[in-house]
Write a protein that holds these residues in place. Structure first.
Motif, PDB file in Angstrom:
ATOM      1  N   LYS A  91       0.845  -1.197   0.000  1.00 35.00           N
ATOM      2  CA  LYS A  91       0.000   0.000   0.000  1.00 35.00           C
ATOM      3  C   LYS A  91       0.878   1.244   0.000  1.00 35.00           C
ATOM      4  CE  LYS A  91      -3.728  -2.477   0.649  1.00 35.00           C
ATOM      5  NZ  LYS A  91      -4.435  -2.902  -0.513  1.00 35.00           N
ATOM      6  N   ARG A  92       0.238   2.387  -0.195  1.00 34.53           N
ATOM      7  CA  ARG A  92       0.939   3.663  -0.123  1.00 34.53           C
ATOM      8  C   ARG A  92       0.731   4.261   1.263  1.00 34.53           C
ATOM      9  NH1 ARG A  92       3.417   6.375  -3.999  1.00 34.53           N
ATOM     10  NH2 ARG A  92       2.363   5.210  -5.627  1.00 34.53           N
ATOM     11  N   LEU A  93       1.800   4.712   1.863  1.00 37.87           N
ATOM     12  CA  LEU A  93       1.738   5.321   3.191  1.00 37.87           C
ATOM     13  C   LEU A  93       1.266   6.768   3.011  1.00 37.87           C
ATOM     14  CD1 LEU A  93       4.267   4.612   5.908  1.00 37.87           C
ATOM     15  CD2 LEU A  93       3.477   6.916   5.616  1.00 37.87           C
ATOM     16  N   LEU A  94       0.144   7.104   3.635  1.00 40.21           N
ATOM     17  CA  LEU A  94      -0.426   8.444   3.461  1.00 40.21           C
ATOM     18  C   LEU A  94      -0.364   9.314   4.701  1.00 40.21           C
ATOM     19  CD1 LEU A  94      -3.546   7.732   1.228  1.00 40.21           C
ATOM     20  CD2 LEU A  94      -1.290   8.514   0.560  1.00 40.21           C
ATOM     21  N   GLY A  95      -0.088   8.711   5.855  1.00 41.74           N
ATOM     22  CA  GLY A  95      -0.019   9.521   7.058  1.00 41.74           C
ATOM     23  C   GLY A  95       0.789   8.861   8.156  1.00 41.74           C
ATOM     24  N   LEU A  96       1.637   9.647   8.807  1.00 42.75           N
ATOM     25  CA  LEU A  96       2.422   9.177   9.941  1.00 42.75           C
ATOM     26  C   LEU A  96       1.763   9.662  11.223  1.00 42.75           C
ATOM     27  CD1 LEU A  96       5.905  10.105   8.484  1.00 42.75           C
ATOM     28  CD2 LEU A  96       4.951   7.811   8.677  1.00 42.75           C
ATOM     29  N   GLU A  97       2.270   9.214  12.363  1.00 37.70           N
ATOM     30  CA  GLU A  97       1.650   9.581  13.635  1.00 37.70           C
ATOM     31  C   GLU A  97       1.544  11.096  13.775  1.00 37.70           C
ATOM     32  OE1 GLU A  97       4.488   9.773  17.397  1.00 37.70           O
ATOM     33  OE2 GLU A  97       4.615   7.809  16.448  1.00 37.70           O
ATOM     34  N   GLY A  98       0.366  11.518  14.253  1.00 37.04           N
ATOM     35  CA  GLY A  98       0.125  12.938  14.478  1.00 37.04           C
ATOM     36  C   GLY A  98      -0.369  13.696  13.261  1.00 37.04           C
ATOM     37  N   GLU A  99      -0.275  13.114  12.075  1.00 32.52           N
ATOM     38  CA  GLU A  99      -0.730  13.797  10.862  1.00 32.52           C
ATOM     39  C   GLU A  99      -2.239  13.628  10.691  1.00 32.52           C
ATOM     40  OE1 GLU A  99       3.320  13.440   8.165  1.00 32.52           O
ATOM     41  OE2 GLU A  99       1.544  12.337   7.531  1.00 32.52           O
ATOM     42  N   SER A 100      -2.843  14.609  10.068  1.00 29.73           N
ATOM     43  CA  SER A 100      -4.269  14.562   9.770  1.00 29.73           C
ATOM     44  C   SER A 100      -4.452  13.968   8.375  1.00 29.73           C
ATOM     45  CB  SER A 100      -4.831  15.973   9.822  1.00 29.73           C
ATOM     46  OG  SER A 100      -6.197  15.951   9.548  1.00 29.73           O
ATOM     47  N   VAL A 101      -5.364  13.002   8.258  1.00 33.08           N
ATOM     48  CA  VAL A 101      -5.611  12.333   6.972  1.00 33.08           C
ATOM     49  C   VAL A 101      -7.065  12.545   6.584  1.00 33.08           C
ATOM     50  CG1 VAL A 101      -5.616  10.122   5.770  1.00 33.08           C
ATOM     51  CG2 VAL A 101      -3.884  10.574   7.498  1.00 33.08           C
ATOM     52  N   ASP A 111     -19.213  10.268  -2.363  1.00 34.72           N
ATOM     53  CA  ASP A 111     -18.002  11.078  -2.259  1.00 34.72           C
ATOM     54  C   ASP A 111     -17.797  11.582  -0.833  1.00 34.72           C
ATOM     55  OD1 ASP A 111     -17.421  10.801  -4.927  1.00 34.72           O
ATOM     56  OD2 ASP A 111     -18.472  12.641  -5.519  1.00 34.72           O
ATOM     57  N   GLU A 112     -18.532  11.031   0.123  1.00 33.71           N
ATOM     58  CA  GLU A 112     -18.458  11.475   1.507  1.00 33.71           C
ATOM     59  C   GLU A 112     -17.045  11.259   2.048  1.00 33.71           C
ATOM     60  OE1 GLU A 112     -20.554  10.661   5.841  1.00 33.71           O
ATOM     61  OE2 GLU A 112     -21.260   9.574   4.078  1.00 33.71           O
ATOM     62  N   ARG A 113     -16.521  12.298   2.658  1.00 32.66           N
ATOM     63  CA  ARG A 113     -15.159  12.251   3.171  1.00 32.66           C
ATOM     64  C   ARG A 113     -15.156  12.296   4.695  1.00 32.66           C
ATOM     65  NH1 ARG A 113     -11.886  12.702  -1.088  1.00 32.66           N
ATOM     66  NH2 ARG A 113      -9.967  13.240  -0.022  1.00 32.66           N
ATOM     67  N   ALA A 114     -14.076  11.775   5.256  1.00 31.48           N
ATOM     68  CA  ALA A 114     -13.889  11.829   6.709  1.00 31.48           C
ATOM     69  C   ALA A 114     -12.462  12.276   6.972  1.00 31.48           C
ATOM     70  CB  ALA A 114     -14.146  10.464   7.336  1.00 31.48           C
ATOM     71  N   LYS A 115     -12.235  12.736   8.176  1.00 29.87           N
ATOM     72  CA  LYS A 115     -10.908  13.204   8.551  1.00 29.87           C
ATOM     73  C   LYS A 115     -10.535  12.539   9.871  1.00 29.87           C
ATOM     74  CE  LYS A 115      -8.358  17.502   8.710  1.00 29.87           C
ATOM     75  NZ  LYS A 115      -8.431  18.940   8.579  1.00 29.87           N
ATOM     76  N   THR A 116      -9.272  12.134   9.990  1.00 30.34           N
ATOM     77  CA  THR A 116      -8.803  11.522  11.223  1.00 30.34           C
ATOM     78  C   THR A 116      -7.359  11.926  11.472  1.00 30.34           C
ATOM     79  OG1 THR A 116      -8.646   9.444  12.465  1.00 30.34           O
ATOM     80  CG2 THR A 116      -8.004   9.362  10.162  1.00 30.34           C
ATOM     81  N   VAL A 117      -6.952  11.830  12.713  1.00 34.74           N
ATOM     82  CA  VAL A 117      -5.557  12.076  13.076  1.00 34.74           C
ATOM     83  C   VAL A 117      -4.943  10.714  13.386  1.00 34.74           C
ATOM     84  CG1 VAL A 117      -3.999  13.165  14.738  1.00 34.74           C
ATOM     85  CG2 VAL A 117      -6.040  14.374  13.951  1.00 34.74           C
ATOM     86  N   VAL A 118      -3.796  10.429  12.776  1.00 32.98           N
ATOM     87  CA  VAL A 118      -3.132   9.145  12.975  1.00 32.98           C
ATOM     88  C   VAL A 118      -2.592   9.079  14.402  1.00 32.98           C
ATOM     89  CG1 VAL A 118      -1.315   7.610  12.131  1.00 32.98           C
ATOM     90  CG2 VAL A 118      -2.526   9.100  10.519  1.00 32.98           C
TER      91      VAL A 118
END
Length: 168
Positions: A91-101, A111-118
């Motif tokens: 897979k492709r790494l899209l977020g490291l710890e503390g980053e918002s994805v 097309d509903e989107r969500a946001k999370t912090v790793v």
């Protein structure tokens, strides 16, 4: 070989042990290189289209990068599957710890989107083909310890030979 000449028997046994240890050292060296430095893997399936072929690519995997934390967003990584521990996924790494994805919840239906912090000591991974990928959108952020290596080069087939591009 006859036991009537013990010196000949001793000499041949020493030679056999020497050859056995040489072969054992060779296989130990191969194991260390494969497990801790670099290895070759076969990557296949629809989740990483168009980066990799559906039928598969032979790739070179750098195993040092993940041990020293030198992987970043956009790198293609080999990961021990969080749902099938004997399996490996790419897979492709899209977020490291503390980053918002920011990600699409269900790309096939909306097309509903969500946001999370790793979370701490975790990473967020997704396939390039979000319509056919089981990834962090399904099972959440995965522990950093499941990263096995960073894909750095496509080796086969010849028309795909070259570096695996980092994407942001």
């Amino acid at each position: 070989m006859s036991l009537k000449n013990p010196q000949l028997w001793i000499a041949s046994s020493k030679e056999a042990w020497k050859l056995t240890f040489t072969v054992a050292k060779f296989f130990c060296a191969i194991h260390v290189v494969d497990k801790y430095i670099c290895s070759i893997a076969w990557v296949h399936g629809p989740s990483m289209l168009p980066t990799f072929n559906l039928t598969g690519n032979l790739v070179l995997v750098d195993r040092i990068s993940t041990r020293f934390g030198s992987v970043g967003s956009g790198d293609v990584v080999i990961v021990r599957s969080p749902v099938k521990p004997t399996g490996m996924i790419t897979k492709r790494l899209l977020g490291l710890e503390g980053e918002s994805v920011n990600y699409v919840l269900d790309p096939k239906n909306s097309d509903e989107r969500a946001k999370t912090v790793v979370p701490k000591e975790h990473v967020w991974i997704e396939g390039d083909n979000i319509y056919a990928s089981r990834d962090s959108r399904l099972y959440g952020a995965i522990p950093y310890g499941l990263l096995q290596g960073k894909v750095v080069w496509k080796l086969w087939p010849p028309e795909d030979f070259g570096s695996v591009a980092r994407r942001r």
